[in-house]
Design a protein around this motif. Structure first.
Motif, PDB file in Angstrom:
ATOM      1  N   LEU A  12       0.828  -1.208   0.000  1.00  0.00           N
ATOM      2  CA  LEU A  12       0.000   0.000   0.000  1.00  0.00           C
ATOM      3  C   LEU A  12       0.862   1.258   0.000  1.00  0.00           C
ATOM      4  CD1 LEU A  12      -2.815  -1.038   2.502  1.00  0.00           C
ATOM      5  CD2 LEU A  12      -2.996  -0.782   0.019  1.00  0.00           C
ATOM      6  N   PHE A  13       1.932   1.258   0.795  1.00  0.00           N
ATOM      7  CA  PHE A  13       2.837   2.396   0.830  1.00  0.00           C
ATOM      8  C   PHE A  13       3.492   2.609  -0.539  1.00  0.00           C
ATOM      9  CE2 PHE A  13       7.143   4.098   1.403  1.00  0.00           C
ATOM     10  CZ  PHE A  13       6.828   5.332   1.943  1.00  0.00           C
ATOM     11  N   ALA A  14       3.905   1.506  -1.180  1.00  0.00           N
ATOM     12  CA  ALA A  14       4.524   1.605  -2.507  1.00  0.00           C
ATOM     13  C   ALA A  14       3.542   2.191  -3.513  1.00  0.00           C
ATOM     14  CB  ALA A  14       5.000   0.226  -2.968  1.00  0.00           C
ATOM     15  N   LEU A  15       2.295   1.771  -3.435  1.00  0.00           N
ATOM     16  CA  LEU A  15       1.278   2.275  -4.350  1.00  0.00           C
ATOM     17  C   LEU A  15       1.029   3.765  -4.134  1.00  0.00           C
ATOM     18  CD1 LEU A  15      -0.836   1.689  -6.539  1.00  0.00           C
ATOM     19  CD2 LEU A  15      -2.427   1.121  -4.696  1.00  0.00           C
ATOM     20  N   VAL A  16       0.832   4.161  -2.881  1.00  0.00           N
ATOM     21  CA  VAL A  16       0.570   5.566  -2.571  1.00  0.00           C
ATOM     22  C   VAL A  16       1.782   6.426  -2.939  1.00  0.00           C
ATOM     23  CG1 VAL A  16       0.192   7.202  -0.669  1.00  0.00           C
ATOM     24  CG2 VAL A  16      -1.137   5.087  -0.788  1.00  0.00           C
ATOM     25  N   SER A  17       2.967   5.959  -2.608  1.00  0.00           N
ATOM     26  CA  SER A  17       4.190   6.689  -2.922  1.00  0.00           C
ATOM     27  C   SER A  17       4.351   6.861  -4.430  1.00  0.00           C
ATOM     28  CB  SER A  17       5.385   5.932  -2.342  1.00  0.00           C
ATOM     29  OG  SER A  17       6.591   6.508  -2.741  1.00  0.00           O
ATOM     30  N   THR A  18       4.052   5.811  -5.181  1.00  0.00           N
ATOM     31  CA  THR A  18       4.182   5.878  -6.638  1.00  0.00           C
ATOM     32  C   THR A  18       3.119   6.784  -7.241  1.00  0.00           C
ATOM     33  OG1 THR A  18       5.130   3.661  -6.678  1.00  0.00           O
ATOM     34  CG2 THR A  18       4.253   4.499  -8.751  1.00  0.00           C
ATOM     35  N   LEU A  19       1.911   6.710  -6.744  1.00  0.00           N
ATOM     36  CA  LEU A  19       0.852   7.580  -7.264  1.00  0.00           C
ATOM     37  C   LEU A  19       1.198   9.047  -7.026  1.00  0.00           C
ATOM     38  CD1 LEU A  19      -2.382   5.628  -6.268  1.00  0.00           C
ATOM     39  CD2 LEU A  19      -1.383   5.891  -8.558  1.00  0.00           C
ATOM     40  N   GLY A  20       1.854   9.328  -5.905  1.00  0.00           N
ATOM     41  CA  GLY A  20       2.269  10.697  -5.611  1.00  0.00           C
ATOM     42  C   GLY A  20       3.366  11.196  -6.543  1.00  0.00           C
ATOM     43  N   ARG A  21       4.107  10.283  -7.130  1.00  0.00           N
ATOM     44  CA  ARG A  21       5.199  10.654  -8.031  1.00  0.00           C
ATOM     45  C   ARG A  21       4.771  10.729  -9.491  1.00  0.00           C
ATOM     46  NH1 ARG A  21      10.638   9.168  -5.931  1.00  0.00           N
ATOM     47  NH2 ARG A  21      11.228   9.051  -8.114  1.00  0.00           N
ATOM     48  N   LEU A  22       3.591  10.240  -9.825  1.00  0.00           N
ATOM     49  CA  LEU A  22       3.189  10.133 -11.226  1.00  0.00           C
ATOM     50  C   LEU A  22       3.248  11.451 -11.984  1.00  0.00           C
ATOM     51  CD1 LEU A  22       0.308   7.519 -11.466  1.00  0.00           C
ATOM     52  CD2 LEU A  22       2.603   7.410 -12.433  1.00  0.00           C
ATOM     53  N   GLY A  23       2.873  12.553 -11.388  1.00  0.00           N
ATOM     54  CA  GLY A  23       2.915  13.829 -12.085  1.00  0.00           C
ATOM     55  C   GLY A  23       4.312  14.399 -12.229  1.00  0.00           C
ATOM     56  N   LYS A  24       5.259  13.875 -11.411  1.00  0.00           N
ATOM     57  CA  LYS A  24       6.605  14.439 -11.381  1.00  0.00           C
ATOM     58  C   LYS A  24       7.610  13.681 -12.250  1.00  0.00           C
ATOM     59  CE  LYS A  24       5.597  15.714  -6.672  1.00  0.00           C
ATOM     60  NZ  LYS A  24       5.629  15.218  -5.338  1.00  0.00           N
ATOM     61  N   VAL A  25       7.352  12.412 -12.485  1.00  0.00           N
ATOM     62  CA  VAL A  25       8.278  11.582 -13.265  1.00  0.00           C
ATOM     63  C   VAL A  25       7.502  10.858 -14.364  1.00  0.00           C
ATOM     64  CG1 VAL A  25       9.864  11.228 -11.334  1.00  0.00           C
ATOM     65  CG2 VAL A  25       8.028   9.601 -11.702  1.00  0.00           C
ATOM     66  N   ASN A  26       8.236  10.284 -15.310  1.00  0.00           N
ATOM     67  CA  ASN A  26       7.553   9.541 -16.373  1.00  0.00           C
ATOM     68  C   ASN A  26       7.073   8.184 -15.845  1.00  0.00           C
ATOM     69  OD1 ASN A  26       9.696   7.662 -16.519  1.00  0.00           O
ATOM     70  ND2 ASN A  26      10.799   8.937 -17.985  1.00  0.00           N
ATOM     71  N   GLU A  27       6.265   7.506 -16.623  1.00  0.00           N
ATOM     72  CA  GLU A  27       5.647   6.250 -16.178  1.00  0.00           C
ATOM     73  C   GLU A  27       6.672   5.160 -15.907  1.00  0.00           C
ATOM     74  OE1 GLU A  27       2.663   5.030 -18.946  1.00  0.00           O
ATOM     75  OE2 GLU A  27       1.511   6.863 -18.714  1.00  0.00           O
ATOM     76  N   GLU A  28       7.718   5.104 -16.726  1.00  0.00           N
ATOM     77  CA  GLU A  28       8.735   4.066 -16.541  1.00  0.00           C
ATOM     78  C   GLU A  28       9.464   4.246 -15.213  1.00  0.00           C
ATOM     79  OE1 GLU A  28      12.753   2.403 -18.699  1.00  0.00           O
ATOM     80  OE2 GLU A  28      11.257   3.454 -19.902  1.00  0.00           O
ATOM     81  N   GLU A  29       9.822   5.475 -14.886  1.00  0.00           N
ATOM     82  CA  GLU A  29      10.489   5.752 -13.620  1.00  0.00           C
ATOM     83  C   GLU A  29       9.558   5.448 -12.446  1.00  0.00           C
ATOM     84  OE1 GLU A  29      12.729   9.513 -11.616  1.00  0.00           O
ATOM     85  OE2 GLU A  29      12.787   9.357 -13.802  1.00  0.00           O
ATOM     86  N   ALA A  30       8.284   5.783 -12.575  1.00  0.00           N
ATOM     87  CA  ALA A  30       7.310   5.489 -11.519  1.00  0.00           C
ATOM     88  C   ALA A  30       7.158   3.976 -11.333  1.00  0.00           C
ATOM     89  CB  ALA A  30       5.962   6.118 -11.859  1.00  0.00           C
ATOM     90  N   TYR A  31       7.170   3.245 -12.445  1.00  0.00           N
ATOM     91  CA  TYR A  31       7.053   1.785 -12.396  1.00  0.00           C
ATOM     92  C   TYR A  31       8.229   1.175 -11.627  1.00  0.00           C
ATOM     93  CZ  TYR A  31       7.410  -3.029 -14.066  1.00  0.00           C
ATOM     94  OH  TYR A  31       7.549  -4.387 -14.141  1.00  0.00           O
ATOM     95  N   TYR A  32       9.455   1.604 -11.951  1.00  0.00           N
ATOM     96  CA  TYR A  32      10.627   1.078 -11.252  1.00  0.00           C
ATOM     97  C   TYR A  32      10.645   1.493  -9.788  1.00  0.00           C
ATOM     98  CZ  TYR A  32      12.371  -0.830 -15.560  1.00  0.00           C
ATOM     99  OH  TYR A  32      12.503  -1.578 -16.695  1.00  0.00           O
ATOM    100  N   HIS A  33      10.157   2.679  -9.486  1.00  0.00           N
ATOM    101  CA  HIS A  33      10.031   3.120  -8.090  1.00  0.00           C
ATOM    102  C   HIS A  33       9.085   2.176  -7.341  1.00  0.00           C
ATOM    103  CE1 HIS A  33       9.551   5.824  -4.659  1.00  0.00           C
ATOM    104  NE2 HIS A  33       8.255   5.635  -4.776  1.00  0.00           N
TER     105      HIS A  33
END
Length: 102
Positions: A12-33
């Protein structure tokens, strides 16, 4: 229960953290995060599950059958941990950690 809780909370933390980054980084970087965060949560949860299995085997009745079952479980979980470490961190567990800023 703690191992499972850590895996679920970490996912859940990984999901929330990644969703928070979606506007700041591209999808590939968010996926690896997301993969790194989820992998780390799974690794920590597996370590607690192995510890619980060891304590459970020692506390119940350490028969030869229980010890053999424990050995198989520990081998499988160790293989999973090594595989996840290589996948998530890009290194063998015994190699020096390469720090990357997230």
């Amino acid at each position: 229960m703690a191992g499972i809780g850590i895996i679920v909370a970490g996912a859940l933390f990984a999901l929330v953290s990644t969703l928070g980054r979606l506007g700041k980084v591209n999808e590939e970087e968010a996926y690896y995060h997301f993969r790194r965060r989820l992998g780390r949560a799974i690794l920590l949860g597996l370590e607690l599950l192995v510890a619980a299995d060891i304590v459970g085997t020692v506390m119940v009745r350490p028969t030869m059958e229980n010890v053999l079952v424990l050995a198989v479980i520990v081998l499988i979980r160790t293989f999973l941990s090594v595989s996840l470490t290589v996948e998530v961190e890009g290194r063998w567990p015994w190699q020096v950690t390469r720090r990357t800023d997230e």
